[in-house]
Motif scaffolding. Structure first.
Motif, PDB file in Angstrom:
ATOM      1  N   ASP A 108     -26.201  12.761  49.084  1.00  0.00           N
ATOM      2  CA  ASP A 108     -26.302  11.303  49.089  1.00  0.00           C
ATOM      3  C   ASP A 108     -26.883  10.820  47.766  1.00  0.00           C
ATOM      4  N   VAL A 109     -26.579   9.592  47.429  1.00  0.00           N
ATOM      5  CA  VAL A 109     -27.055   8.964  46.200  1.00  0.00           C
ATOM      6  C   VAL A 109     -28.071   7.900  46.572  1.00  0.00           C
ATOM      7  N   ASP A 110     -29.109   7.755  45.770  1.00  0.00           N
ATOM      8  CA  ASP A 110     -30.086   6.690  45.958  1.00  0.00           C
ATOM      9  C   ASP A 110     -29.436   5.376  45.515  1.00  0.00           C
ATOM     10  N   THR A 111     -28.782   4.705  46.456  1.00  0.00           N
ATOM     11  CA  THR A 111     -28.045   3.486  46.108  1.00  0.00           C
ATOM     12  C   THR A 111     -28.969   2.364  45.661  1.00  0.00           C
TER      13      THR A 111
ATOM     14  N   ASP B 205     -31.696   2.656  43.743  1.00  0.00           N
ATOM     15  CA  ASP B 205     -31.924   2.884  42.319  1.00  0.00           C
ATOM     16  C   ASP B 205     -30.663   2.571  41.510  1.00  0.00           C
ATOM     17  N   LEU B 206     -29.524   3.012  42.008  1.00  0.00           N
ATOM     18  CA  LEU B 206     -28.267   2.786  41.304  1.00  0.00           C
ATOM     19  C   LEU B 206     -27.979   1.288  41.156  1.00  0.00           C
ATOM     20  N   LEU B 207     -28.156   0.527  42.223  1.00  0.00           N
ATOM     21  CA  LEU B 207     -27.920  -0.923  42.153  1.00  0.00           C
ATOM     22  C   LEU B 207     -28.912  -1.608  41.217  1.00  0.00           C
ATOM     23  N   ASP B 208     -30.171  -1.171  41.238  1.00  0.00           N
ATOM     24  CA  ASP B 208     -31.159  -1.729  40.303  1.00  0.00           C
ATOM     25  C   ASP B 208     -30.736  -1.485  38.861  1.00  0.00           C
ATOM     26  N   ARG B 209     -30.272  -0.290  38.586  1.00  0.00           N
ATOM     27  CA  ARG B 209     -29.836   0.035  37.229  1.00  0.00           C
ATOM     28  C   ARG B 209     -28.597  -0.766  36.842  1.00  0.00           C
ATOM     29  N   MET B 210     -27.667  -0.932  37.766  1.00  0.00           N
ATOM     30  CA  MET B 210     -26.461  -1.710  37.474  1.00  0.00           C
ATOM     31  C   MET B 210     -26.797  -3.164  37.177  1.00  0.00           C
ATOM     32  N   ARG B 211     -27.802  -3.704  37.847  1.00  0.00           N
ATOM     33  CA  ARG B 211     -28.229  -5.089  37.580  1.00  0.00           C
ATOM     34  C   ARG B 211     -28.815  -5.234  36.173  1.00  0.00           C
ATOM     35  N   ARG B 212     -29.313  -4.141  35.611  1.00  0.00           N
ATOM     36  CA  ARG B 212     -29.893  -4.184  34.267  1.00  0.00           C
ATOM     37  C   ARG B 212     -28.845  -4.126  33.156  1.00  0.00           C
ATOM     38  N   ILE B 213     -27.603  -3.872  33.505  1.00  0.00           N
ATOM     39  CA  ILE B 213     -26.543  -3.818  32.490  1.00  0.00           C
ATOM     40  C   ILE B 213     -26.308  -5.221  31.943  1.00  0.00           C
ATOM     41  N   GLU B 214     -26.386  -5.346  30.639  1.00  0.00           N
ATOM     42  CA  GLU B 214     -26.160  -6.623  29.962  1.00  0.00           C
ATOM     43  C   GLU B 214     -24.687  -6.766  29.614  1.00  0.00           C
ATOM     44  N   LEU B 215     -24.055  -7.817  30.102  1.00  0.00           N
ATOM     45  CA  LEU B 215     -22.690  -8.128  29.695  1.00  0.00           C
ATOM     46  C   LEU B 215     -22.769  -9.074  28.517  1.00  0.00           C
ATOM     47  N   ARG B 216     -21.962  -8.815  27.505  1.00  0.00           N
ATOM     48  CA  ARG B 216     -22.004  -9.588  26.259  1.00  0.00           C
ATOM     49  C   ARG B 216     -20.626 -10.146  25.942  1.00  0.00           C
ATOM     50  N   GLU B 217     -20.615 -11.182  25.134  1.00  0.00           N
ATOM     51  CA  GLU B 217     -19.383 -11.680  24.546  1.00  0.00           C
ATOM     52  C   GLU B 217     -19.513 -11.493  23.050  1.00  0.00           C
ATOM     53  N   TYR B 218     -18.459 -10.998  22.411  1.00  0.00           N
ATOM     54  CA  TYR B 218     -18.562 -10.675  20.987  1.00  0.00           C
ATOM     55  C   TYR B 218     -17.188 -10.663  20.326  1.00  0.00           C
ATOM     56  N   GLY B 219     -17.213 -10.679  19.009  1.00  0.00           N
ATOM     57  CA  GLY B 219     -16.030 -10.471  18.186  1.00  0.00           C
ATOM     58  C   GLY B 219     -16.192  -9.142  17.475  1.00  0.00           C
ATOM     59  N   TYR B 220     -15.198  -8.789  16.669  1.00  0.00           N
ATOM     60  CA  TYR B 220     -15.232  -7.520  15.955  1.00  0.00           C
ATOM     61  C   TYR B 220     -15.356  -7.747  14.455  1.00  0.00           C
ATOM     62  N   THR B 221     -15.856  -6.744  13.759  1.00  0.00           N
ATOM     63  CA  THR B 221     -15.957  -6.813  12.304  1.00  0.00           C
ATOM     64  C   THR B 221     -14.550  -6.873  11.704  1.00  0.00           C
ATOM     65  N   ASP B 222     -14.468  -7.380  10.481  1.00  0.00           N
ATOM     66  CA  ASP B 222     -13.167  -7.434   9.787  1.00  0.00           C
ATOM     67  C   ASP B 222     -12.539  -6.054   9.709  1.00  0.00           C
ATOM     68  N   GLU B 223     -13.344  -5.042   9.413  1.00  0.00           N
ATOM     69  CA  GLU B 223     -12.856  -3.678   9.279  1.00  0.00           C
ATOM     70  C   GLU B 223     -12.232  -3.183  10.587  1.00  0.00           C
ATOM     71  N   TRP B 224     -12.912  -3.421  11.715  1.00  0.00           N
ATOM     72  CA  TRP B 224     -12.417  -2.948  13.005  1.00  0.00           C
ATOM     73  C   TRP B 224     -11.181  -3.731  13.448  1.00  0.00           C
TER      74      TRP B 224
END
Length: 140
Positions: A75-78, A80-99
């Motif tokens: 079994d997985v400690d759900t 803890d897993l959900l707490d960690r998933m809530r800490r994931i930061e979703l970002r909006e961004y563009g890319y460098t000219d090179e990329w």
């Protein structure tokens, strides 16, 4: 358009083999810039992997998840897993000219996603961040 087929024979089961595909592509932006697209098919004794230096769009991905191929299931400690998933930061961004040039992206492309270095802080056991990113055929 031409179809090409390769067979990896089981007779060579002990050998690792590679097939490399390289394509020169002219930019869709009309600039006339060329870039190289690379795909590599790697065959080892027990598996075959497709490695790409460009984004890949596929119609299906299959992954075996049958209980008959697994062992030591726990079994997985759900909580803890959900707490960690809530800490994931979703970002909006563009890319460098090179990329953008390597990926043939328009100037104003904005995407939403995660930053590998930030995700590693939440899931260090699953994320490896390369110290240096090098795509030699692209000059990066």
């Amino acid at each position: 358009r031409r179809n090409v087929h390769w067979n990896f024979n089981n007779d060579d089961a002990g050998e690792s083999k590679e097939i490399n595909f390289g394509f020169d592509v002219t930019s869709a932006s009309g600039s006339g810039a060329k870039r190289q697209v690379g795909l590599q098919l790697k065959k080892s004794r027990n598996s075959t992997r497709l490695v790409s230096t460009v984004p890949v769009q596929v119609t299906a991905v299959q992954y075996s998840s049958d209980t008959r191929i697994k062992k030591d299931i726990t079994d997985v400690d759900t909580g803890d897993l959900l707490d960690r998933m809530r800490r994931i930061e979703l970002r909006e961004y563009g890319y460098t000219d090179e990329w953008r040039q390597v990926r043939d992206l328009e100037d104003n492309v904005r995407v939403r996603g995660v930053i590998a270095q930030e995700l590693r802080q939440v899931f260090p056991e699953h994320i490896e961040v390369l110290e240096e990113l090098a795509i030699k055929d692209q000059g990066i």
